[in-house]
Design an enzyme around this catalytic site. Structure first.
Site, mmCIF file in Angstrom:
data_model
loop_
_atom_site.group_PDB
_atom_site.id
_atom_site.type_symbol
_atom_site.label_atom_id
_atom_site.label_comp_id
_atom_site.label_asym_id
_atom_site.label_seq_id
_atom_site.Cartn_x
_atom_site.Cartn_y
_atom_site.Cartn_z
ATOM 1 N N ASP A 86 0.837 -1.213 0.000
ATOM 2 C CA ASP A 86 0.000 0.000 0.000
ATOM 3 C C ASP A 86 0.868 1.257 0.000
ATOM 4 O OD1 ASP A 86 -2.530 -1.262 0.070
ATOM 5 O OD2 ASP A 86 -2.337 -1.593 2.226
ATOM 6 N N GLU A 101 -4.891 9.855 4.409
ATOM 7 C CA GLU A 101 -5.261 10.799 5.455
ATOM 8 C C GLU A 101 -4.273 11.950 5.582
ATOM 9 O OE1 GLU A 101 -2.148 8.910 6.462
ATOM 10 O OE2 GLU A 101 -3.716 7.521 7.011
ATOM 11 N N ASP A 114 -3.746 15.512 21.420
ATOM 12 C CA ASP A 114 -2.560 15.247 20.593
ATOM 13 C C ASP A 114 -2.722 15.796 19.180
ATOM 14 O OD1 ASP A 114 -1.390 13.982 22.666
ATOM 15 O OD2 ASP A 114 -1.369 11.974 21.798
ATOM 16 N N ASN A 123 -6.573 6.043 10.588
ATOM 17 C CA ASN A 123 -7.877 6.401 11.146
ATOM 18 C C ASN A 123 -8.446 5.296 12.029
ATOM 19 O OD1 ASN A 123 -10.720 7.779 11.013
ATOM 20 N ND2 ASN A 123 -11.053 5.737 10.163
ATOM 21 N N LYS A 124 -8.311 4.050 11.563
ATOM 22 C CA LYS A 124 -8.865 2.918 12.328
ATOM 23 C C LYS A 124 -8.089 2.729 13.634
ATOM 24 C CE LYS A 124 -10.194 -1.929 11.935
ATOM 25 N NZ LYS A 124 -9.444 -2.374 13.119
ATOM 26 N N SER A 125 -6.768 2.920 13.556
ATOM 27 C CA SER A 125 -5.944 2.754 14.759
ATOM 28 C C SER A 125 -6.268 3.801 15.824
ATOM 29 C CB SER A 125 -4.459 2.868 14.414
ATOM 30 O OG SER A 125 -4.104 1.918 13.469
HETATM 31 P P1 NAD Z 1 3.579 1.664 5.429
HETATM 32 O O1 NAD Z 1 3.537 1.996 4.008
HETATM 33 O O2 NAD Z 1 4.584 0.707 5.919
HETATM 34 O O3 NAD Z 1 2.120 1.189 5.893
HETATM 35 C C1 NAD Z 1 1.869 0.779 7.216
HETATM 36 C C2 NAD Z 1 0.739 -0.244 7.166
HETATM 37 O O4 NAD Z 1 -0.485 0.412 6.864
HETATM 38 C C3 NAD Z 1 0.945 -1.355 6.127
HETATM 39 O O5 NAD Z 1 0.603 -2.571 6.708
HETATM 40 C C4 NAD Z 1 -0.059 -0.965 5.039
HETATM 41 O O6 NAD Z 1 -0.539 -2.089 4.305
HETATM 42 C C5 NAD Z 1 -1.162 -0.341 5.867
HETATM 43 N N1 NAD Z 1 -2.034 0.529 5.102
HETATM 44 C C6 NAD Z 1 -1.686 1.570 4.299
HETATM 45 N N2 NAD Z 1 -2.779 2.103 3.752
HETATM 46 C C7 NAD Z 1 -3.831 1.374 4.205
HETATM 47 C C8 NAD Z 1 -5.227 1.452 4.011
HETATM 48 N N3 NAD Z 1 -5.771 2.391 3.250
HETATM 49 N N4 NAD Z 1 -6.013 0.558 4.664
HETATM 50 C C9 NAD Z 1 -5.477 -0.383 5.462
HETATM 51 N N5 NAD Z 1 -4.172 -0.509 5.698
HETATM 52 C C10 NAD Z 1 -3.366 0.374 5.076
HETATM 53 O O7 NAD Z 1 3.708 2.959 6.337
HETATM 54 P P2 NAD Z 1 3.939 4.496 6.053
HETATM 55 O O8 NAD Z 1 4.614 4.744 4.765
HETATM 56 O O9 NAD Z 1 4.530 5.040 7.300
HETATM 57 O O10 NAD Z 1 2.459 5.095 5.982
HETATM 58 C C11 NAD Z 1 1.530 4.739 5.018
HETATM 59 C C12 NAD Z 1 0.185 4.664 5.665
HETATM 60 O O11 NAD Z 1 0.236 3.749 6.729
HETATM 61 C C13 NAD Z 1 -0.267 5.993 6.279
HETATM 62 O O12 NAD Z 1 -0.991 6.737 5.336
HETATM 63 C C14 NAD Z 1 -1.091 5.552 7.465
HETATM 64 O O13 NAD Z 1 -2.470 5.498 7.171
HETATM 65 C C15 NAD Z 1 -0.660 4.125 7.748
HETATM 66 N N6 NAD Z 1 -0.011 4.095 9.061
HETATM 67 C C16 NAD Z 1 -0.770 3.678 10.105
HETATM 68 C C17 NAD Z 1 -0.241 3.683 11.385
HETATM 69 C C18 NAD Z 1 -1.096 3.199 12.498
HETATM 70 O O14 NAD Z 1 -2.123 2.609 12.214
HETATM 71 N N7 NAD Z 1 -0.720 3.463 13.737
HETATM 72 C C19 NAD Z 1 1.040 4.151 11.609
HETATM 73 C C20 NAD Z 1 1.790 4.578 10.514
HETATM 74 C C21 NAD Z 1 1.233 4.568 9.235
#
Ligand code: NAD
Length: 269
Positions: free
Chosen positions: A45, A122, A149, A163-165
């Site tokens: 992704d 997002e 925050d 968003n889900k997290s």
């Molecule tokens: P990354 O590319 O390694 O992605 C982190 C994880 O988020 C991967 O497992 C990916 O498959 C998943 N992901 C990405 N988009 C998704 C979506 N639309 N629905 C479900 N899962 C999805 O990490 P990065 O480059 O730091 O950030 C890319 C995206 O990852 C960010 O846009 C953010 O939404 C997400 N992310 C989430 C968290 C969290 O949930 N705490 C933390 C960092 C990043």
């Protein structure tokens, strides 16, 4: 048809890219990384987010396709061993697509300068260390004074990501709208914000006005929106549904809810 390829740097994604380029030579498809019709991302992704970022100024004609080299992704429908099937579908393409809403961010600074961004997942506005204080306006009317925050605005397809997290709802991508979710809000007898996620429609916009930007962080998917506090200060960020959606080439149907089930629940179906 003109194809561009964006791949992750790991050996498997590089191998799939090489294989795809070899096979492309035997088809009517051509490589064009400047003005493609189809952008193929190879990785996860995150790679699709990078590809989107690279080609987001061509959304009026570009469609995306995601090949995943690891586990199933939310934006990646094809497996690394399905390259021939994908090329065959591209050669017989008749323009089929599925579109998803994007998030528009308008950032304005104290000296009147403005910047525009578009997010696929997002955008979050938060503080590095201190409590963020931000007035929230919905459709230009004061709604609340948020302390905590930060705040996250996500697209429907981004609703399963960050968003889900942070406690936001998973949103059906057939709904054209966006969601605003609180990050650890301070709620007590002195400070009060709604305390639950809000889903807004196409006609609505949310404006955040931070009181002090010296410690602020603004993200747009994987990008950090940066400004020089010696030059100007962040005045406001306005979120709304972007005018243009993202389009994915659609050659087979992968149900969004099957994907949610597979990614987060698993087991019996
Ligand atoms: P990354 O590319 O390694 O992605 C982190 C994880 O988020 C991967 O497992 C990916 O498959 C998943 N992901 C990405 N988009 C998704 C979506 N639309 N629905 C479900 N899962 C999805 O990490 P990065 O480059 O730091 O950030 C890319 C995206 O990852 C960010 O846009 C953010 O939404 C997400 N992310 C989430 C968290 C969290 O949930 N705490 C933390 C960092 C990043």
């Amino acid at each position: 048809m003109k194809i561009a390829i964006v791949n992750y740097g790991d050996p498997e994604a590089v191998r799939v890219r090489k294989m795809m380029l070899n096979r492309l030579a035997k088809t009517s498809l051509v490589c064009d990384h400047k003005h493609p019709d189809i952008v193929i991302s190879i990785g996860g992704d995150g790679t699709l987010l990078t590809a989107f970022n690279k080609y987001q100024d061509q959304l009026d004609h570009v469609r995306f396709v995601g090949i995943h080299t690891g586990h199933l992704g939310f934006y990646t429908d094809w497996r690394n061993f399905e390259v021939d099937d994908l090329l065959d579908s591209l050669e017989h393409d008749s323009g089929q697509s599925v579109s998803y809403p994007l998030l528009s961010l308008d950032v304005t600074y104290s000296d009147g300068q403005a910047q525009h961004y578009v997010a696929l997942n997002e955008s979050a506005l938060r503080q590095k260390t201190k409590t963020m204080v931000s007035d929230v306006y919905i459709n230009d009317r004061f709604f609340e004074s948020f302390r905590g925050d930060g705040l996250c605005a996500s697209t429907p397809t981004g609703s399963t990501a960050y968003n889900k997290s942070v406690g936001g709802a998973v949103m059906d991508p057939k709904i054209s709208g966006f969601q605003l979710t609180e990050l650890a809000s301070l709620n007590n007898r002195v400070y009060r914000s709604l305390g639950s996620p809000i889903i807004l429609g196409t006609e609505s916009q949310v404006t955040l006005r931070v009181h002090d930007d010296s410690d602020s962080l603004l993200t747009c998917d994987r990008q950090l929106v940066q400004w020089d506090v010696n030059q100007h200060h962040l005045s406001e960020v306005t979120y709304r549904v972007a005018d243009q959606p993202i389009r994915f080439a659609k050659y087979r149907h992968t149900s969004f809810w099957d994907r949610v089930h597979e990614s987060f629940i698993g087991g019996r179906k």
